[in-house]
Write an enzyme that holds these catalytic residues in place. Structure first.
Site, PDB file in Angstrom:
ATOM      1  N   MET A   6       0.847  -1.196   0.000  1.00 29.52           N
ATOM      2  CA  MET A   6       0.000   0.000   0.000  1.00 29.52           C
ATOM      3  C   MET A   6       0.887   1.252   0.000  1.00 29.52           C
ATOM      4  O   MET A   6       1.171   1.781  -1.045  1.00 29.52           O
ATOM      5  CB  MET A   6      -0.916  -0.028   1.223  1.00 29.52           C
ATOM      6  CG  MET A   6      -2.058   0.930   1.108  1.00 29.52           C
ATOM      7  SD  MET A   6      -3.564   0.380   1.938  1.00 29.52           S
ATOM      8  CE  MET A   6      -3.139   0.476   3.647  1.00 29.52           C
ATOM      9  N   CYS A   7       1.397   1.702   1.084  1.00 24.44           N
ATOM     10  CA  CYS A   7       2.226   2.893   1.247  1.00 24.44           C
ATOM     11  C   CYS A   7       1.372   4.162   1.371  1.00 24.44           C
ATOM     12  O   CYS A   7       0.307   4.265   0.790  1.00 24.44           O
ATOM     13  CB  CYS A   7       3.236   3.129   0.122  1.00 24.44           C
ATOM     14  SG  CYS A   7       4.425   1.796  -0.048  1.00 24.44           S
ATOM     15  N   GLY A   8       1.879   5.086   2.137  1.00 26.21           N
ATOM     16  CA  GLY A   8       1.241   6.393   2.267  1.00 26.21           C
ATOM     17  C   GLY A   8       2.250   7.460   1.908  1.00 26.21           C
ATOM     18  O   GLY A   8       3.430   7.351   2.248  1.00 26.21           O
ATOM     19  N   THR A  35       5.308   6.600   4.186  1.00 30.46           N
ATOM     20  CA  THR A  35       5.212   5.442   5.077  1.00 30.46           C
ATOM     21  C   THR A  35       5.112   4.218   4.180  1.00 30.46           C
ATOM     22  O   THR A  35       4.360   4.211   3.217  1.00 30.46           O
ATOM     23  CB  THR A  35       3.984   5.516   5.995  1.00 30.46           C
ATOM     24  OG1 THR A  35       2.798   5.512   5.207  1.00 30.46           O
ATOM     25  CG2 THR A  35       4.015   6.764   6.862  1.00 30.46           C
ATOM     26  N   ARG A  76      -1.103   3.074   6.558  1.00 28.47           N
ATOM     27  CA  ARG A  76      -0.853   2.680   5.172  1.00 28.47           C
ATOM     28  C   ARG A  76       0.546   2.100   4.977  1.00 28.47           C
ATOM     29  O   ARG A  76       0.806   1.489   3.927  1.00 28.47           O
ATOM     30  CB  ARG A  76      -1.005   3.888   4.235  1.00 28.47           C
ATOM     31  CG  ARG A  76      -2.385   4.460   4.187  1.00 28.47           C
ATOM     32  CD  ARG A  76      -2.463   5.548   3.118  1.00 28.47           C
ATOM     33  NE  ARG A  76      -2.233   5.000   1.804  1.00 28.47           N
ATOM     34  CZ  ARG A  76      -3.176   4.567   0.986  1.00 28.47           C
ATOM     35  NH1 ARG A  76      -4.434   4.625   1.349  1.00 28.47           N
ATOM     36  NH2 ARG A  76      -2.870   4.088  -0.195  1.00 28.47           N
TER      37      ARG A  76
END
Lengths: 298, 229
Positions: free
Chosen positions: A1-3, A148, A32
């Protein structure tokens, strides 16, 4: 995912609290990407000096000795300060030369980035702790991007965390995954770019750095990237005086932007932007796919 | 009329607020300080009225049945996803996939809706005051998408039987989506749904798009055909 989050200040009004505001945004993106985090922050810009942010993870480096050897080799004085396992080396030498010297002569360390105004910190672990460890909240400046990570394309390591930078004052955070990064890495290596990881995002950062070095504007580099980078992405890119956001033509990965008279912000989710001052009066929109959204202070 | 029950997300958790809303069998609620919270007012299954005072995150009012949800602000990805009935209104912009897979009810976005608005819609009516992004009504099966502004690229790609009404320009039509004649029953429908949505537009200004039915590979004659194994 990653933010991902980015904050670009259009005026001086919030420069004293850039780090604190970026930290509030990053905190909202913990869910995330709980495995690692990083941020790049731009400020204290000096024409006649560059700063290199260098990571020495799990090894002791004699930074004074390294700076001395580099100064002798490059003919320009180099000083350093350390922030935990990161060192910020200040030199009047060319940033590209200093980066190359460090990569060749200090193999136990990783050069995270360099520039006249950019510093870059990253680590494995809870994004909140990463922000605390490198004192994000106490930092001032003009713009910042942060990330993130929930790793998909390469291992959970500090070197594999974002932001990625390969060119002067240029760095990039990425939500998504590229599918042609191995081929593109070879192409870029043949043009003189050097890479330190197997990560797909580092290739995107190298691509942008290469295009900027070839004379493209940031917008031109990213427009060309839409043709050359294959995969899913929302990128947030920082340059010395600029900030840009681009999404792939399908736009699978989320992005929301907001703008007031004082700032422009982007994030994977609105709740990050909700932390910013005067957000109630911001223009909020979702960036169109395959369109470059860019700002600079001029 | 009794006053709305106030629910403050600055104090209560999202789960507490949603549990209160989901347990109600009627009445009015006002949710304050949403701060872009995700999945707010989702899974409602009773004729409750919920007014959200501020912007919401992803999947607001998902799976809504019977309830009326009004967001005074913007909404993130997946507004009213799989809505079954009731009305979901957003006064600002909506993120991508608004009204996705919706079976019924009405979704109103006063501002713009982003990419893939009404993707795979199955009976919901969606009225957008501004523009919709690319790939809107992709594989739309039933229901109506009404756009007062412009539509992005590939509108109605691989569409089945949904009806698309656009007042502004269409960047491009997707595979098997064609312009169709606007007949009196369409004008009647538009007038009624625009009134329901509280948006002012002349039904005569809209153009209609729908399926050319060239991608239909299934024919009733094939029902008894043996499946090769």
């Amino acid at each position: 995912m990653c933010g991902i989050v980015g904050l670009f200040l259009k005026t001086e009004r919030h420069e004293h609290e850039l780090g604190r505001l970026t930290g509030l945004m990053l905190e909202q993106m913990r869910d995330r990407g709980p495995d690692s985090a990083g941020f790049a922050i731009y400020g204290d810009d000096r024409d006649d000096h560059v700063r290199l942010t260098v990571l020495a993870e799990g090894v002791d480096v004699d930074w004074g000795d390294a700076c001395g050897r580099m100064a002798d080799a490059l003919g320009a004085e180099a000083t350093h300060r350390t922030v935990r396992d990161h060192a910020v080396i200040d030199t009047a030498a060319s940033g590209a030369d200093a980066r190359r010297w460090l990569i060749e002569n200090l193999p136990e360390a990783t050069v995270l980035g360099y520039g006249h105004g950019m510093e870059l910190y990253k680590a494995v672990g809870d994004p909140r702790l990463v922000a605390e460890r490198y004192d994000l909240a106490g930092r001032t400046g003009t713009h910042a991007i942060a990330h993130t990570r929930m790793a998909t394309e390469s291992a959970v390591t500090t070197a594999g965390s974002h932001p990625f930078s390969t060119g002067e004052d240029t760095c990039l955070v990425h939500n998504g995954s590229l599918s042609n990064h191995n081929l593109l890495r070879e192409v870029l290596e043949s043009k003189g770019e050097s890479f330190q990881t197997e990560n797909d995002t580092e290739v995107a950062a190298g691509y942008v750095a290469w295009r900027l070095a070839e004379g493209d504007t940031l917008t031109e580099a990213l427009e060309r990237g839409i043709d050359d980078l294959d995969g899913f992405y929302t990128f947030c890119v920082g340059t010395r005086d600029g900030f840009a956001v681009v999404r792939d033509p399908i736009a699978c990965k989320p992005a929301v932007m907001a703008e007031t008279d004082d700032w422009v912000a982007m994030a994977s989710e609105y709740r990050a932007i909700a932390q910013l001052p005067d957000v109630g009066h911001a223009t909020v929109f979702e960036p169109d796919p395959a369109r470059i959204f860019a700002w600079s202070r001029s | 009329m009794t006053a709305a029950t106030a629910l403050d997300l600055a104090g209560a958790t999202l789960r507490e607020v949603n549990s209160t809303l989901q347990a109600a069998d009627g009445g009015s609620f006002r949710v304050v300080n949403p701060q872009g919270a995700h999945a707010l007012a989702c899974g409602l299954d009773a004729p409750v009225s919920v007014h959200v005072d501020g912007p919401v995150g992803y999947y607001c009012a998902g799976m809504n049945q019977h309830a009326t949800v009004h967001v005074d602000g913007n909404a993130g990805t997946g507004l009213a996803e799989n809505v079954m009935s009731g009305t979901v209104t957003v006064t600002g912009n909506a993120g991508q996939s608004a009204g996705a897979t919706g079976h019924g009810g009405l979704v109103v976005v006063h501002g713009n809706a982003s990419a893939r608005c009404g993707i795979s819609m199955k009976g919901v009516d969606i009225v957008v005051g501004g523009d919709v992004g690319h790939m809107s009504a992709f594989m739309a099966q039933a229901g109506n998408l009404v756009v007062l502004g412009d539509a992005g690229a590939d509108l109605g790609d691989s569409i089945y039987e949904a009806r698309l009404f656009v007042r502004g320009s269409v960047a491009s039509l997707g595979a098997d989506c064609v312009e169709k004649e606007v007949r009196p029953e369409h004008l009647e429908f538009l007038a009624a749904r625009l009134a329901d949505a509280g948006l002012d537009a002349d039904p005569a200004d809209f153009r209609r798009y729908g399926s050319a039915r060239r991608l239909y590979n299934f024919h009733p004659d094939d029902v008894d055909a043996e499946v090769a194994r």
